[in-house]
Design an enzyme around this catalytic site. Structure first.
Site, PDB file in Angstrom:
ATOM      1  N   SER A 731      42.831  24.073  31.138  1.00  0.00           N
ATOM      2  CA  SER A 731      43.678  23.861  29.972  1.00  0.00           C
ATOM      3  C   SER A 731      42.939  23.941  28.646  1.00  0.00           C
ATOM      4  O   SER A 731      43.541  23.883  27.593  1.00  0.00           O
ATOM      5  CB  SER A 731      44.411  22.519  30.088  1.00  0.00           C
ATOM      6  OG  SER A 731      43.508  21.479  29.869  1.00  0.00           O
ATOM      7  N   LYS A 774      48.572  13.875  27.067  1.00  0.00           N
ATOM      8  CA  LYS A 774      47.812  14.616  26.055  1.00  0.00           C
ATOM      9  C   LYS A 774      48.449  14.467  24.675  1.00  0.00           C
ATOM     10  O   LYS A 774      47.753  14.240  23.685  1.00  0.00           O
ATOM     11  CB  LYS A 774      47.753  16.095  26.430  1.00  0.00           C
ATOM     12  CG  LYS A 774      46.839  16.387  27.604  1.00  0.00           C
ATOM     13  CD  LYS A 774      46.915  17.854  27.960  1.00  0.00           C
ATOM     14  CE  LYS A 774      45.934  18.202  29.065  1.00  0.00           C
ATOM     15  NZ  LYS A 774      46.116  19.592  29.521  1.00  0.00           N
TER      16      LYS A 774
END
Ligand code: ADP
Length: 843
Positions: A731, A774
């Site tokens: 990611s 996140k």
């Protein structure tokens, strides 16, 4: 066999350095082993070996302080005893160690050390002949002549005299008697010295006596000393001659407290009543037939045993546990779903989804009244209330609650107990937990199932499976109990930080409920509704004495804590309470609030009539109590140079912001990566560079001297600072691209943008996991815009409303869109920068 008829020990022996005891030939001693060298010896030699020879090791007394074992090898004692390891038992509690049972064979002398690590290996010279121990007593030839014969005779007579003073009905004394007659005389000094009460120093003298004559000379005084001691005891205790022998055999520490043979005997009269009481308890414990039968059998054995036998305590402990276990004691469930809802709501702010699911679970249970079904497993970062919800569930049901910490458990006997074959064996945590709560239907919280380990001692996950399986757990058999206990009424709940490391078979049994981290606002609410009132109470304070305003709480959250849950927030509030409690306790001496907060400007104006209470914690008081802030908003400060971008990472502890830094220097196209990276991360970096080189022209990227290949004559260094956590996962792809695009173009990345997303070689942005955590981390760090993969759009629904309001989400399908959103005014050369306005969504 060798030419001289004796058995030879190997000429190279691994050496066990013994700090605690001296092994003499012919005796058996238990050694507990935990220093690094000795542990290696066990794991690499004893446990690996398959031949008889590999179980022979040398035991060298090490009189030095065991703490120093890790340093250089201490000067070793020159003489030791070769022995056969007859039993190896490993355990992880209270720390990793092995327990070795070693039978001594013969003396040896160390001729030279061959290596010191991982364990000591030495060239040795055998000193005693070994056949003496294996052939029947061949008296006469060696030991009977001259002075030696004299000595040996004296020694034998002294040993017989000693025996005469002891109670022959004690099995160990009888054994001593047998040994005395069957062993060759030459072996007596060693055997007797290890059986009678001698200090390690005395044993060492016997060990060092290589010649037989000297050995007799050294051991004889020890034997006579023992006899004298006993005589003295006889005299000083005016005792009934009938009981004489029994009492003689040592209340105080024992005449023969040899570890391997316990020659103590004790009068057994007093335990008569005791066992009767125990028997009553056994009958009253309401246990199933099978268990009752075992108990009665053990009880019968117990009655025949002298109390001083180690076995006695073992059996006694076992029976005590058996009568204490809640075989048929339970609490009555009192489930009222409406009340449960109120209770869960009162105990916990937010976490609506979790609370809803828990209520459903409870409702189904109420209707079905059976527990068969998946085990609930709460998965989320630390301090988000997983344990606390488990506790509430127990409360709503009116059940007892017990937490079983599984973190670091790597031995299946932790779950299932040790067999009752050696001293120190005990039941596993499940049975222990039942004993603690005293009922058979508690709520057991299996904490940290993701941190179960594996080891030589079997897989604890397998044992746990058996515990959790409704088909099997009605007859769960703990090794220590050795009879089945019905666990089917226990309600199990599990917690974990991540599902990744939960053994798959276990995960299969569980219904995973994600418990994500909290937003800043939720945390403020939790603090004011729960944490502050709780902490006040715990510190004996009232709201009239201490007031923490909302702004202060916000300050604590953003500048003193960085976490997904609320645990360190709770701790900081605790610290404030402590500081205030001191002031309150000092009481009369603190009459003015300024004493606590000397320069608080807020109070200065009111000096005329300052309210003594409550003590208000403003930001200055906060600094006084908690010290300077631990975290400052560093995001904008760090993004002041080209070649830095802000990414978002997921860890089992919650979301994190993550800086990616790049620099370049003259070189030949090398890429250096630093900062605890996994392989996938490295691949992402290579992908990013390839894509940027391919598209260098479009985006006007150059190397340091303006050439259109950014890597020409250039070395690149990418660094992922902060934290010793290994970072891996795809990611970070978009962040690496953005960071390098900034470096190659000399443009600054916007200081309020964070991003996440996997990339492909063709420049597409693929979806990633952990979006909620996140985004919350980005929000915590004060970021304004978050760039996410387009296909993660659905994850945004889970975010709290205020996060939606505060953040600007950019959903990117390709890298072009990412770059365009990451730089002020768009990135040169991006399609979207030229044609349309930024693709943003204010959800
Ligand atoms: P975990 O088991 O997830 O590591 P805990 O259950 O030990 O976390 O929670 C830590 C502390 O935070 C506890 O005192 C708990 O009561 C409190 N807490 C966590 N979440 C909430 C919440 N939503 N509402 C109220 N208190 C909470």
């Amino acid at each position: 066999m060798t030419s001289d008829g004796g058995i030879k020990i190997p000429s190279r022996l691994p050496l066990l350095l013994s700090h605690e005891g001296v092994l003499l030939p012919g005796s058996t001693v238990r050694f507990s082993v935990d220093s690094p060298r000795n542990m290696h010896l066990v794991s690499q030699r004893l446990l690996r070996g398959t031949s008889l020879k590999s179980t022979i090791i040398g035991v060298i007394p090490n009189t030095r302080d065991p703490e120093h074992d890790t340093d250089d090898l201490p000067t070793l004692h020159k003489i030791g005893t070769a022995g056969i390891a007859v039993q190896v038992v490993g355990s992880n509690w209270p720390k990793p160690h092995y327990s070795l049972l070693i039978t001594g064979l013969c003396r040896f002398r160390v001729s030279s050390l061959l290596k010191e690590r991982p364990f000591v290996l030495a060239e040795v010279e055998q000193l005693d002949k070994l056949d003496q121990y294996t052939t029947p007593a061949t008296e006469g030839a060696t030991a009977e002549d001259g002075e030696l014969g004299e000595l040996s005779k004296k020694f034998y007579q002294a040993a017989v005299q000693l025996l005469g003073m002891l109670d022959m009905s004690v099995p160990v004394v009888a054994k001593f008697r047998r040994l005395l007659d069957s062993l060759p005389r030459e072996t007596l000094p060693d055997v007797v010295a290890s059986m009678i009460r001698t200090s390690n120093k005395e044993k060492l003298q016997v060990l060092d006596a290589v010649s037989l004559e000297e050995r007799f000379k050294k051991a004889l005084p020890m034997l006579t000393k023992q006899i004298e001691g006993l005589k003295l005891l006889q005299k000083t205790r005016k005792i009934n001659p009938d009981n004489e022998k029994r009492v003689l055999s040592v209340r105080k520490g024992g005449v023969f407290p040899g570890r391997q043979f316990n020659l103590d005997g004790e009068d057994e009269e007093e335990d008569g009543d005791d066992t009767v009481a125990l028997e009553k308890k056994v009958h009253g414990a309401n246990m199933p037939d099978a268990a009752l039968r075992v108990c009665l059998k053990e009880l019968k054995r117990l009655k025949k045993m002298p109390q001083s036998m180690p076995e006695y305590a073992l059996t006694r402990n076992y029976l005590d546990l058996m009568v204490e276990l809640p075989w048929s004691k339970s609490t009555k469930d009192c489930l009222d779903i409406r009340a449960a809802r109120t209770l869960l709501d009162n105990d916990h702010y937010a976490m609506d989804k979790l609370k809803r699911r828990v209520l459903e679970y409870l409702a189904v249970r109420q209707l079905k009244t059976s527990l068969k079904g998946p085990i609930l497993c709460f998965v989320g970062p630390p301090g988000v209330g997983k344990t606390s919800v488990g506790r509430s569930i127990a409360r709503t049901l009116g059940r007892e609650f017990h937490r079983i910490a599984l973190g670091g458990v790597c031995d299946q006997s932790d779950i299932r107990g040790h067999r009752r074959t050696y001293v120190g064996s005990m039941p596993g945590r499940i049975i222990n937990g039942l004993k603690t709560v005293g009922v058979n239907n508690p709520v057991f919280l299996l904490d940290e199932v993701d941190k179960l380990g594996k080891s030589l001692q079997g897989d604890p996950a397998a044992a746990l499976l058996e515990v959790l399986d409704p088909e099997q757990n009605h007859s769960f058999t703990d090794h220590y109990l050795n009879v089945a206990f019905d666990l089917s009424q226990v309600l199990f709940i599990a917690t974990a930080n991540t599902t990744v490391t939960i053994p798959p078979a276990l995960l299969d049994r569980m219904e995973v409920l994600q418990v994500p981290g909290y937003t800043q606002e939720e945390r403020v609410e939790i603090a004011h509704r729960h944490l502050i009132p709780n902490q006040l109470e715990q510190h004996g304070l009232t709201p009239q004495q201490l007031h923490i305003p909302q702004e202060t709480t916000q300050d604590i959250i953003s500048r003193y804590t960085r976490e997904a849950g609320v645990r360190s927030l709770e701790r900081k509030i605790g610290a404030i309470c402590r500081a205030v409690a001191v002031k309150v306790a000092e009481g009369h001496r603190v009459t003015k609030i300024e004493d606590l907060i000397p320069e608080s400007p807020a109070q200065q104006g009111e000096k005329a009539a300052p309210p003594e209470m409550p003590i208000v914690i403003d930001h200055i008081a906060l600094k006084d109590i908690l010290g300077p802030p631990l975290f400052e908003m560093e995001v904008s400060e760090r993004l002041t140079l080209p070649g830095v971008a802000l990414g978002l990472a997921w860890t089992p502890l919650g979301g994190e912001i993550m800086f990616v830094e790049a620099s370049r220097m003259e070189g030949d196209g090398q890429l250096t990566l630093t900062g605890q990276l996994g392989d996938v991360m490295k691949e992402s970096a290579h992908l990013a560079i390839s894509w940027l080189r391919t598209n260098a022209k479009t985006y006007q990227l150059t190397n340091m001297v303006g050439s259109p290949d950014p890597l020409e004559g250039t070395d690149i260094h990418l660094h992922f600072p902060a934290g010793a956590v290994t970072k891996d996962g795809p990611s970070a792809g978009v962040t690496i691209v953005t960071c390098l695009a900034s470096l190659f173009s000399g443009q600054l990345v916007r200081s309020d943008v964070a991003m996440t997303g996997e990339i492909t070689l063709r420049g597409l942005v693929l979806p990633v996991g952990g979006i909620k955590d996140k985004v919350l981390a980005a929000h915590r760090a004060g970021v304004k815009r978050v760039i996410l993969p387009k296909r993660n759009e659905k994850d945004l629904e889970e975010l709290p409303a205020n996060v939606h309001v505060d953040l600007d989400f950019v959903l990117a399908g390709n890298l072009d869109e990412v770059l365009n959103a990451a730089f002020d005014g768009g990135f040169p050369g991006t399609a979207s920068a030229l044609t349309h306005p930024q693709l943003t969504s204010k959800l």
